[in-house]
Motif scaffolding. Structure first.
Motif, PDB file in Angstrom:
ATOM      1  N   THR A   9      94.231  14.495  89.915  1.00  0.00           N
ATOM      2  CA  THR A   9      93.067  13.907  89.298  1.00  0.00           C
ATOM      3  C   THR A   9      91.902  14.343  90.228  1.00  0.00           C
ATOM      4  N   HIS A  10      90.979  15.148  89.798  1.00  0.00           N
ATOM      5  CA  HIS A  10      89.781  15.434  90.808  1.00  0.00           C
ATOM      6  C   HIS A  10      88.422  14.728  90.285  1.00  0.00           C
ATOM      7  N   ILE A  11      87.970  14.085  91.188  1.00  0.00           N
ATOM      8  CA  ILE A  11      86.806  13.134  90.777  1.00  0.00           C
ATOM      9  C   ILE A  11      85.769  13.690  91.723  1.00  0.00           C
ATOM     10  N   GLY A  12      84.650  14.173  91.553  1.00  0.00           N
ATOM     11  CA  GLY A  12      83.454  14.364  92.311  1.00  0.00           C
ATOM     12  C   GLY A  12      82.888  13.505  92.881  1.00  0.00           C
ATOM     13  N   LEU A  50      92.517   7.936  83.386  1.00  0.00           N
ATOM     14  CA  LEU A  50      92.337   9.324  83.531  1.00  0.00           C
ATOM     15  C   LEU A  50      93.657   9.929  83.298  1.00  0.00           C
ATOM     16  N   ILE A  51      93.756  10.845  82.198  1.00  0.00           N
ATOM     17  CA  ILE A  51      95.032  11.242  82.127  1.00  0.00           C
ATOM     18  C   ILE A  51      95.023  12.633  82.743  1.00  0.00           C
ATOM     19  N   ALA A  52      95.982  12.754  83.961  1.00  0.00           N
ATOM     20  CA  ALA A  52      95.958  14.104  84.872  1.00  0.00           C
ATOM     21  C   ALA A  52      96.835  15.016  84.221  1.00  0.00           C
ATOM     22  N   ILE A  62      90.784   9.373  79.206  1.00  0.00           N
ATOM     23  CA  ILE A  62      90.201  10.622  79.546  1.00  0.00           C
ATOM     24  C   ILE A  62      91.098  11.576  79.477  1.00  0.00           C
ATOM     25  N   THR A  63      91.042  12.495  78.385  1.00  0.00           N
ATOM     26  CA  THR A  63      92.119  13.732  78.451  1.00  0.00           C
ATOM     27  C   THR A  63      91.393  14.999  78.875  1.00  0.00           C
ATOM     28  N   LYS A  64      90.131  15.048  78.848  1.00  0.00           N
ATOM     29  CA  LYS A  64      89.568  16.396  78.872  1.00  0.00           C
ATOM     30  C   LYS A  64      88.529  16.117  80.270  1.00  0.00           C
ATOM     31  N   ASN A  65      88.226  17.281  80.644  1.00  0.00           N
ATOM     32  CA  ASN A  65      87.237  17.408  81.843  1.00  0.00           C
ATOM     33  C   ASN A  65      85.950  16.582  81.710  1.00  0.00           C
ATOM     34  N   VAL A  66      85.457  15.750  82.407  1.00  0.00           N
ATOM     35  CA  VAL A  66      83.976  15.240  82.105  1.00  0.00           C
ATOM     36  C   VAL A  66      83.065  15.828  82.692  1.00  0.00           C
ATOM     37  N   GLU A  67      81.904  15.952  82.218  1.00  0.00           N
ATOM     38  CA  GLU A  67      80.656  16.717  82.674  1.00  0.00           C
ATOM     39  C   GLU A  67      80.088  15.678  83.602  1.00  0.00           C
ATOM     40  N   GLY A 110      74.750  12.252  81.979  1.00  0.00           N
ATOM     41  CA  GLY A 110      74.921  11.540  80.569  1.00  0.00           C
ATOM     42  C   GLY A 110      76.133  10.488  80.609  1.00  0.00           C
ATOM     43  N   LEU A 111      76.674  10.152  79.474  1.00  0.00           N
ATOM     44  CA  LEU A 111      77.836   9.086  79.408  1.00  0.00           C
ATOM     45  C   LEU A 111      79.170   9.770  78.590  1.00  0.00           C
ATOM     46  N   THR A 112      80.074   9.472  79.226  1.00  0.00           N
ATOM     47  CA  THR A 112      81.459   9.879  78.360  1.00  0.00           C
ATOM     48  C   THR A 112      82.052   8.749  78.330  1.00  0.00           C
TER      49      THR A 112
END
Ligand code: UD1
Ligand code: CA
Length: 466
Positions: free
Chosen positions: A403-406, A417-419, A435-440, A443-445
């Motif tokens: 999992t990559h988190i900025g 967070l599903i890696a 969360i299964t897809k990359n997050v921008e 905003g709010l996801t």
């Protein structure tokens, strides 16, 4: 630290061939550990401090194990004693490797508490008295198992009698042999060649060089030691734990003298291989194991366990935390009940709170994971806030995924967070998301939430009366 003289005309002989039968172990006795360090390592370090010409180590039983452990220091000669026919026989095997020295210092591999200062005093006394043989002795409360020192009415040493050969009267003698001798090289092997083995164990006893030296008109002396615990030999696991307790007090005392506060020292384990900075506070019940290093100003405990853990300065580890093969940056806070597993690398000022587990992950400066989370196989940037109960689902049952988190990411509570998955810097994720897809970033996801209903006429159940 007292500086010792050097002894370039001294050869050390370490006896380590015995089977250690009383340990009931497949491991060579001298490889058994006292506070994380093999007994033979203590001894070799101690004799090294005398800067002798060389060290001969006699091995026999499990000698391959011992050699593999020690390696091959330049001034160390390995000597094999094929059959363990006794301590005198063991020393005799060194005849070929001991050359051009004035004296031979004989020590046993099973006395880790021995100090180099004491050995230095023994050699100096031996030389000042012009003795041929000097034995290091101790006056003990319980002489059981040791060779007893026999003296005549003038107080001169006449011999050493082993437990198994001693009469009831001899067994009452409180002065015992440490098994440590300084012997003039030019008489040692002469005497050893004259040894017999007609005794209770049918062995060639090194102690029998004492009467032999006297018959040959050589001077024999005994030097009583000041701190008798130094001679405790480990023959069984009861003695192993006794020696460990004594060593622990010594190590804690040394750290206290170097600026470490240890609360309730009797409840703490600090292994010999651990390193501590100044103004460190170790609270009750802590275990500091292996290559653990703790920087200046850290506070650890109570009841924290650190195994091969590296803490930078000013880290706080609160109660009941467990850290294994992990690095913690300066000013970070862990626990209570935090768990860092191998490969966790935390930056400065990271906060890891209660019931949080981190494995094989990098967490950058200032990020906070404060409650009930699992972070595994993750790279996390700085300034993130991971809400309570959030989990990186890193394992699909067969493979691990990252999992990559900025930086500056906010993850709402109870998020999964599903890696493999990536959360970009500045992202915000709503509570309870899967969360299964990359997050921008921005905003709010959030993932769809189940509907919330209200049942107005519902009553709470009441307890039945019987
Ligand atoms: C020995 C001494 C005893 C002394 C005590 C101190 C003898 C006969 N007894 O008894 O006087 O009070 O130490 O701790 O010396 N070893 C060999 N080869 C052998 C036999 C022993 O290398 O054939 C080694 C052992 O590995 C050990 C050391 O010699 O490191 C002492 O042998 P151990 O069996 O422990 O003797 P103790 O009964 O303790
Ligand atoms: Ca012994």
């Amino acid at each position: 630290m007292i500086s010792l003289p050097e002894y370039p005309d001294l050869q050390v002989c370490v006896l380590a061939a015995g089977r250690g039968k009383r340990m009931h172990s497949t491991q060579a006795k001298v490889l058994h550990k006292v506070l994380g360090r093999a007994m033979i390592d203590y001894l070799l370090h101690t004799v090294e401090e005398l800067r002798p010409k060389g060290i001969a180590v006699v091995t026999g039983h499990a000698s391959e194990q011992v050699r593999a452990h020690v390696g091959q220091p330049a001034n160390l000669a390995w000597v094999i004693q094929d059959k363990q026919l006794g301590t005198g026989h063991a020393v005799k095997q060194c005849e070929e490797v001991i050359r051009d020295v004035r004296d031979v210092l004989i020590v046993c591999g099973d006395t880790p508490l021995l100090r180099s200062q004491t050995l230095s005093e023994l050699v100096d006394t031996h030389r000042n008295n012009d003795a041929a043989v000097t034995v290091l002795t101790a006056e003990v409360d319980n002489p059981f198992g040791y060779g007893r020192i026999k003296r005549d009415s003038d107080g001169h040493v006449t011999g050493i009698v082993e437990e198994k050969d001693a009469s009831d009267e001899e067994r009452r003698i409180g002065e015992v042999s440490s098994g440590i001798y300084c012997v003039r090289h030019d008489v040692l092997f002469d005497l050893l060649h004259k040894l017999g083995n007609s005794n209770a164990q049918g062995e060639y006893y090194l102690p029998d060089i004492v009467p032999l030296a006297l018959t040959n008109n050589h001077r024999v002396d005994a030097m009583p030691m000041r701190d008798v615990v130094e001679m405790i030999g480990v023959n069984n696991r009861v003695q192993l734990s006794e020696v460990e307790d004594l060593m622990q007090r010594r190590i804690i005392h040394d750290w206290q003298m170097q600026g470490v506060t240890v609360e309730k020292p009797d409840t703490v384990r600090i292994e010999a291989t651990v390193n501590l900075g100044v103004d460190v506070v170790i609270q009750a019940g802590c275990y500091l194991i292996g290559s653990t290093r703790i920087g200046d100003g850290c506070r650890v405990g109570p009841n924290a366990v650190l195994v091969d853990a590296w803490l930078d300065d000013d880290v706080e580890v609160f109660a009941f935390s467990h850290i294994h093969s992990a690095n913690v940056g300066a000013g970070a806070q862990i626990g209570p009940y935090g768990r860092l597993r191998p490969g966790a690398v935390l930056g400065e000022d990271v906060h890891v709170g209660n019931f949080v587990e981190i494995k094989n992950s990098v967490v950058d400066r200032g990020s906070k994971i404060n409650h009930l989370s699992y972070i595994g196989d993750t790279d996390m940037g700085s300034g993130c806030n991971i809400g309570a109960g959030s989990i990186t689902c890193n394992y699909d049952g067969a493979n691990k995924h990252r999992t990559h988190i900025g930086d500056d990411v906010f993850v709402g509570s109870d998020t999964k967070l599903i890696a493999p998955v990536e959360v970009n810097s500045g992202a915000t994720i709503g509570a309870g998301s899967i969360i299964t897809k990359n997050v921008e970033s921005g905003g709010l996801t959030l993932s769809e939430r189940p509907d919330q209903r209200h049942v107005g006429n519902w009553r709470r159940p009441t307890k039945k009366k019987d």
